[in-house]
Design an enzyme around this catalytic site. Structure first.
Site, PDB file in Angstrom:
ATOM      1  CG  ASP A 264      -7.546   5.959 -16.037  1.00 27.67           C
ATOM      2  OD1 ASP A 264      -7.271   4.736 -16.044  1.00 27.67           O
ATOM      3  OD2 ASP A 264      -7.346   6.722 -17.005  1.00 27.67           O
TER       4      ASP A 264
HETATM    5  N1  URA Z   1      -9.761   5.760 -21.079  1.00 27.64           N
HETATM    6  C1  URA Z   1      -8.935   6.386 -20.217  1.00 27.64           C
HETATM    7  O1  URA Z   1      -7.926   6.952 -20.605  1.00 27.64           O
HETATM    8  N2  URA Z   1      -9.266   6.370 -18.909  1.00 27.64           N
HETATM    9  C2  URA Z   1     -10.389   5.784 -18.426  1.00 27.64           C
HETATM   10  O2  URA Z   1     -10.634   5.833 -17.221  1.00 27.64           O
HETATM   11  C3  URA Z   1     -11.228   5.143 -19.356  1.00 27.64           C
HETATM   12  C4  URA Z   1     -10.899   5.152 -20.674  1.00 27.64           C
END
Ligand code: URA
Length: 234
Positions: free
Chosen positions: A101
């Site tokens: 993310d």
């Molecule tokens: N899980 C998440 O919630 N976000 C990420 O960026 C990676 C794994």
């Protein structure tokens, strides 16, 4: 692979420039002029451009420490693309094996080898991704073992039918844990903690398979041969 892709992968030409060369009769495959860019060629075919033998570039395998506020996408979106940090040619041919993310930091693997990244992302390949997670709510000591067991058994995420695959939770402090998972559903870690009534306030990926993050924020390097091969024997 298609002839235009082969020409691109073995020269500095863009796809459009490669197609122009093909249309103007500058490319020969196994001794015959090839004017159709969709012609299928194999690594062992003799492909000449203006009489010079072409050889496709080797695949690239890159590790980066993703800064917060960047997106794992080839183009800038609300946040700038992570690829702005990479000083390599033909960035558009690269993709990320397991996206993070925008607000997540840490280890990202980047490649143009689709089969290799499949080894990393396919859940049944059991390739472990380790995240350092900061939580909004402290985990009460008396509930620690129960929580570890819940993660091991599998959690029901909102909107999903089945349970998550077995995950290993290690409690570092009441508000900081290490989580090891083998799958990468959308917002998986955040949704796992939401499923147990907590909230992720910081997320950082430290390790994928045997490869550990050893770079400062925003830095990148090529993987060693051993690191690349370690994902072929998961
Ligand atoms: N899980 C998440 O919630 N976000 C990420 O960026 C990676 C794994």
């Amino acid at each position: 692979m298609r002839l235009d892709k082969f020409v691109c992968k073995s020269t500095e030409l863009t796809r459009m420039e490669a197609i122009q060369c093909i249309h103007s009769g500058e490319v020969f495959v196994n001794g015959e002029v090839a004017t159709n860019e969709a012609t299928q060629v194999h690594e062992n075919n003799l492909v000449l451009l203006n009489g010079v033998k072409l050889k496709t570039r080797d695949f690239r395998y890159i590790l980066m420490n993703k800064p917060a506020g960047t997106v794992c996408s080839n183009i800038d979106e609300v946040y700038p693309s992570l690829f702005n940090y990479l000083e390599v040619d033909k960035v558009s041919e690269l993709h990320i094996a397991g996206r993070l993310d925008a607000d997540t930091t840490g280890l990202v693997l980047i490649t143009d080898d689709g089969r290799w990244s499949f080894n990393i992302t396919l859940p049944t390949n059991d390739c472990r991704k380790i995240y350092r997670v900061k939580l909004s709510q402290a985990i009460p000591t008396e509930l620690s073992q129960d929580l570890i067991a819940q993660f091991e058994k599998g959690l029901k995420l909102q909107g999903e039918l089945g349970l998550t695959r077995p995950a290993k939770l290690e409690i570092i402090t009441p508000k900081e844990v290490l989580l090891s998972i083998t799958e990468g559903k959308f917002h998986q870690v955040k949704r796992m903690f939401s499923a147990v009534g907590n909230r992720v306030v910081g997320l950082h990926r430290e390790q994928i398979g045997k490869v550990c993050l050893d770079l400062d924020v925003g830095q990148w390097r090529y993987l060693s041969k051993n690191e690349v091969e370690s994902f072929n024997n998961n």
